[in-house]
Design a protein around this motif. Structure first.
Motif, mmCIF file in Angstrom:
data_model
loop_
_atom_site.group_PDB
_atom_site.id
_atom_site.type_symbol
_atom_site.label_atom_id
_atom_site.label_comp_id
_atom_site.label_asym_id
_atom_site.label_seq_id
_atom_site.Cartn_x
_atom_site.Cartn_y
_atom_site.Cartn_z
ATOM 1 N N PHE A 183 2.831 -1.829 -9.805
ATOM 2 C CA PHE A 183 3.292 -0.536 -9.298
ATOM 3 C C PHE A 183 4.721 -0.637 -8.805
ATOM 4 O O PHE A 183 5.133 -1.658 -8.261
ATOM 5 N N ARG A 188 1.901 1.661 -3.555
ATOM 6 C CA ARG A 188 0.751 2.093 -4.365
ATOM 7 C C ARG A 188 0.463 3.574 -4.161
ATOM 8 O O ARG A 188 0.134 4.298 -5.097
ATOM 9 N N ASN A 189 0.607 4.048 -2.934
ATOM 10 C CA ASN A 189 0.293 5.444 -2.636
ATOM 11 C C ASN A 189 1.455 6.397 -2.903
ATOM 12 O O ASN A 189 1.280 7.614 -2.825
ATOM 13 N N ALA A 227 0.835 -1.209 0.000
ATOM 14 C CA ALA A 227 0.000 0.000 0.000
ATOM 15 C C ALA A 227 0.868 1.258 0.000
ATOM 16 O O ALA A 227 0.525 2.246 -0.659
ATOM 17 N N SER A 235 3.165 -6.701 -8.312
ATOM 18 C CA SER A 235 2.257 -6.950 -9.438
ATOM 19 C C SER A 235 1.231 -7.993 -9.026
ATOM 20 O O SER A 235 1.544 -8.904 -8.253
ATOM 21 N N ALA A 262 -2.874 -4.832 -10.596
ATOM 22 C CA ALA A 262 -1.842 -3.919 -10.101
ATOM 23 C C ALA A 262 -0.471 -4.257 -10.681
ATOM 24 O O ALA A 262 -0.100 -5.419 -10.782
ATOM 25 N N TYR A 318 -6.613 -6.205 -1.197
ATOM 26 C CA TYR A 318 -5.331 -6.863 -1.483
ATOM 27 C C TYR A 318 -5.409 -8.354 -1.161
ATOM 28 O O TYR A 318 -4.964 -9.191 -1.944
#
Length: 151
Positions: A76, A21-22, A18, A63, A74, A40
């Protein structure tokens, strides 16, 4: 010296995933609370599988493909770790696993005019219209096998 490890994601990795991702500058979530830890968990244990890259025991990229909706949920990478081949390895590992599950095609959406859009084009994904405000890309198993053979 950096120690880099690629491995399957676990539920314990979710807080660090997370953070990654952020941290992205493009394709940022307007509201980070839109994706919950439960999301998730569902995507790495029920709907698909995930992979992470750790550098010095810190997750810097991940991923996750979705076998239910046949898309990439996802991929990232923390901005501090771009251009090191990490995103490429996560991408390739994810697609190898996804197509090994008997799937014949996969799609994803990404914001237009971003580095991600350029990455997917260079990786052999084919644009197929739009998905809301995002560019929709598709990859077939046949195309993926051809791309891998040409590497």
């Amino acid at each position: 010296m950096n120690t880099t490890i690629f491995r399957e994601a676990t539920i314990q990795d979710i807080p660090q995933m997370a953070v990654v991702r952020n941290a992205v500058k493009e394709n940022a979530l307007s509201d980070p609370s839109l994706i919950t830890p439960e999301d998730y968990i569902e995507f790495i244990t029920v709907r698909g599988k995930g992979w992470v890259c750790e550098v010095n025991k810190q997750i810097v990229g991940f991923s996750i493909p979705d076998l239910v909706d046949n898309n990439i949920w996802a991929l990232f990478l923390h901005p501090d770790f771009e251009n090191q081949g990490i995103g490429r390895k996560l991408h390739d590992t994810m697609l190898d696993w996804y197509f090994a599950q008997g799937k014949t095609d996969v799609w994803l959406g990404t914001a237009p005019a971003t580095r991600a859009e350029q990455f997917y084009r260079q990786s052999g994904w084919k644009q197929n219209g739009m998905y809301g405000k995002e560019v929709r890309f598709e990859m077939t198993k046949t195309d993926w096998e051809r791309i891998k053979q040409s590497k």
